[in-house]
Design a protein around this motif. Structure first.
Motif, PDB file in Angstrom:
ATOM      1  N   UNK A   1       8.676   9.811  -1.388  1.00  0.00           N
ATOM      2  CA  UNK A   1       8.873  10.143  -2.792  1.00  0.00           C
ATOM      3  C   UNK A   1       8.032  11.374  -3.110  1.00  0.00           C
ATOM      4  N   UNK A   2       8.647  12.386  -3.673  1.00  0.00           N
ATOM      5  CA  UNK A   2       7.888  13.548  -4.119  1.00  0.00           C
ATOM      6  C   UNK A   2       7.336  13.204  -5.499  1.00  0.00           C
ATOM      7  N   UNK A   3       6.015  13.152  -5.604  1.00  0.00           N
ATOM      8  CA  UNK A   3       5.362  12.765  -6.854  1.00  0.00           C
ATOM      9  C   UNK A   3       5.280  13.920  -7.836  1.00  0.00           C
TER      10      UNK A   3
ATOM     11  N   UNK B   1      15.801  15.750  -1.300  1.00  0.00           N
ATOM     12  CA  UNK B   1      16.659  14.611  -0.947  1.00  0.00           C
ATOM     13  C   UNK B   1      16.541  14.203   0.519  1.00  0.00           C
ATOM     14  N   UNK B   2      16.210  15.136   1.377  1.00  0.00           N
ATOM     15  CA  UNK B   2      16.020  14.787   2.789  1.00  0.00           C
ATOM     16  C   UNK B   2      14.759  13.956   2.945  1.00  0.00           C
ATOM     17  N   UNK B   3      13.688  14.365   2.297  1.00  0.00           N
ATOM     18  CA  UNK B   3      12.465  13.554   2.315  1.00  0.00           C
ATOM     19  C   UNK B   3      12.767  12.152   1.780  1.00  0.00           C
ATOM     20  N   UNK B   4      13.486  12.083   0.684  1.00  0.00           N
ATOM     21  CA  UNK B   4      13.806  10.786   0.076  1.00  0.00           C
ATOM     22  C   UNK B   4      14.631   9.923   1.019  1.00  0.00           C
ATOM     23  N   UNK B   5      15.534  10.542   1.757  1.00  0.00           N
ATOM     24  CA  UNK B   5      16.367   9.812   2.710  1.00  0.00           C
ATOM     25  C   UNK B   5      15.514   9.085   3.752  1.00  0.00           C
ATOM     26  N   UNK B   6      14.335   9.606   4.036  1.00  0.00           N
ATOM     27  CA  UNK B   6      13.441   9.002   5.017  1.00  0.00           C
ATOM     28  C   UNK B   6      12.334   8.173   4.382  1.00  0.00           C
ATOM     29  N   UNK B   7      12.509   7.821   3.108  1.00  0.00           N
ATOM     30  CA  UNK B   7      11.604   6.888   2.448  1.00  0.00           C
ATOM     31  C   UNK B   7      10.429   7.504   1.734  1.00  0.00           C
TER      32      UNK B   7
ATOM     33  N   UNK C   1       4.663  10.673  -1.352  1.00  0.00           N
ATOM     34  CA  UNK C   1       4.179   9.305  -1.168  1.00  0.00           C
ATOM     35  C   UNK C   1       5.107   8.532  -0.244  1.00  0.00           C
ATOM     36  N   UNK C   2       4.523   7.526   0.413  1.00  0.00           N
ATOM     37  CA  UNK C   2       5.279   6.647   1.297  1.00  0.00           C
ATOM     38  C   UNK C   2       4.678   5.255   1.197  1.00  0.00           C
TER      39      UNK C   2
ATOM     40  N   UNK D   1       0.834  -1.181   0.000  1.00  0.00           N
ATOM     41  CA  UNK D   1       0.000   0.000   0.000  1.00  0.00           C
ATOM     42  C   UNK D   1       0.881   1.247   0.000  1.00  0.00           C
ATOM     43  N   UNK D   2       0.508   2.203  -0.816  1.00  0.00           N
ATOM     44  CA  UNK D   2       1.189   3.485  -0.855  1.00  0.00           C
ATOM     45  C   UNK D   2       0.235   4.557  -0.360  1.00  0.00           C
ATOM     46  N   UNK D   3       0.725   5.401   0.520  1.00  0.00           N
ATOM     47  CA  UNK D   3      -0.066   6.515   1.040  1.00  0.00           C
ATOM     48  C   UNK D   3       0.475   7.800   0.431  1.00  0.00           C
ATOM     49  N   UNK D   4      -0.453   8.652   0.014  1.00  0.00           N
ATOM     50  CA  UNK D   4      -0.088   9.924  -0.607  1.00  0.00           C
ATOM     51  C   UNK D   4      -0.644  11.068   0.228  1.00  0.00           C
ATOM     52  N   UNK D   5       0.215  12.020   0.495  1.00  0.00           N
ATOM     53  CA  UNK D   5      -0.203  13.224   1.206  1.00  0.00           C
ATOM     54  C   UNK D   5      -0.109  14.393   0.227  1.00  0.00           C
ATOM     55  N   UNK D   6      -1.186  15.149   0.138  1.00  0.00           N
ATOM     56  CA  UNK D   6      -1.236  16.320  -0.718  1.00  0.00           C
ATOM     57  C   UNK D   6      -1.040  17.549   0.171  1.00  0.00           C
ATOM     58  N   UNK D   7      -0.136  18.423  -0.254  1.00  0.00           N
ATOM     59  CA  UNK D   7       0.218  19.603   0.542  1.00  0.00           C
ATOM     60  C   UNK D   7       0.070  20.840  -0.333  1.00  0.00           C
ATOM     61  N   UNK D   8      -0.693  21.805   0.147  1.00  0.00           N
ATOM     62  CA  UNK D   8      -0.899  23.049  -0.602  1.00  0.00           C
ATOM     63  C   UNK D   8      -0.580  24.222   0.314  1.00  0.00           C
ATOM     64  N   UNK D   9       0.314  25.074  -0.159  1.00  0.00           N
ATOM     65  CA  UNK D   9       0.750  26.228   0.612  1.00  0.00           C
ATOM     66  C   UNK D   9       0.352  27.517  -0.097  1.00  0.00           C
ATOM     67  N   UNK D  10      -0.025  28.500   0.676  1.00  0.00           N
ATOM     68  CA  UNK D  10      -0.173  29.858   0.160  1.00  0.00           C
ATOM     69  C   UNK D  10       1.085  30.600   0.577  1.00  0.00           C
ATOM     70  N   UNK D  11       1.726  31.198  -0.414  1.00  0.00           N
ATOM     71  CA  UNK D  11       3.007  31.878  -0.206  1.00  0.00           C
ATOM     72  C   UNK D  11       2.769  33.388  -0.213  1.00  0.00           C
ATOM     73  N   UNK D  12       3.490  34.095   0.626  1.00  0.00           N
ATOM     74  CA  UNK D  12       3.375  35.553   0.658  1.00  0.00           C
ATOM     75  C   UNK D  12       3.574  36.118  -0.746  1.00  0.00           C
ATOM     76  N   UNK D  13       2.759  37.089  -1.128  1.00  0.00           N
ATOM     77  CA  UNK D  13       2.945  37.704  -2.454  1.00  0.00           C
ATOM     78  C   UNK D  13       4.380  38.185  -2.631  1.00  0.00           C
TER      79      UNK D  13
END
Length: 100
Positions: A36-38, A28-34, A54-55, A1-13
């Motif tokens: 995957x940025x989709x 690469x830090x995220x990848x080091x902990x298993x 994803x993880x 099973x793969x779990x996907x987290x969707x992240x949406x940020x509003x950035x200062x203009x």
């Protein structure tokens, strides 16, 4: 099973370039902990940045790994240069709407 987290940020203009210059150092830090940025996309017109990570594992395993990642010295090092330009964020687990 793969779990996907969707992240949406509003950035200062006017700060999207700062965020986009910083973000690749995080991958690469995220990848080091298993993880995957989709995908990662910037929508400059609305000052939003959306990405999915994803993880391999269920939501509980994902959450547990996030705790390990958040406490890591590698993450702390990357966040030393974080531009502090996110005004709000939405984070949640996502499912494939086209899967049977």
């Amino acid at each position: 099973m793969t779990t996907v987290q969707l992240r949406r940020y509003v950035v200062e203009p006017g700060r999207m370039d700062d965020f986009l210059a910083w973000f690749p150092a995080l991958v690469p830090v995220r990848e080091q902990y298993g993880f995957r940025v989709l995908f990662a996309v910037a929508e400059r017109e609305h000052d939003t940045f959306t990405w999915a990570v994803a993880f391999d594992g269920d939501e509980a395993a994902f959450t547990e790994r996030v705790e390990t990642y958040n406490a890591s010295p590698e993450r702390a090092a990357v966040f030393e240069t974080f531009p502090h330009c996110i005004t709000s964020m939405e984070i949640g687990f996502a499912e494939d709407a086209l899967a049977g």
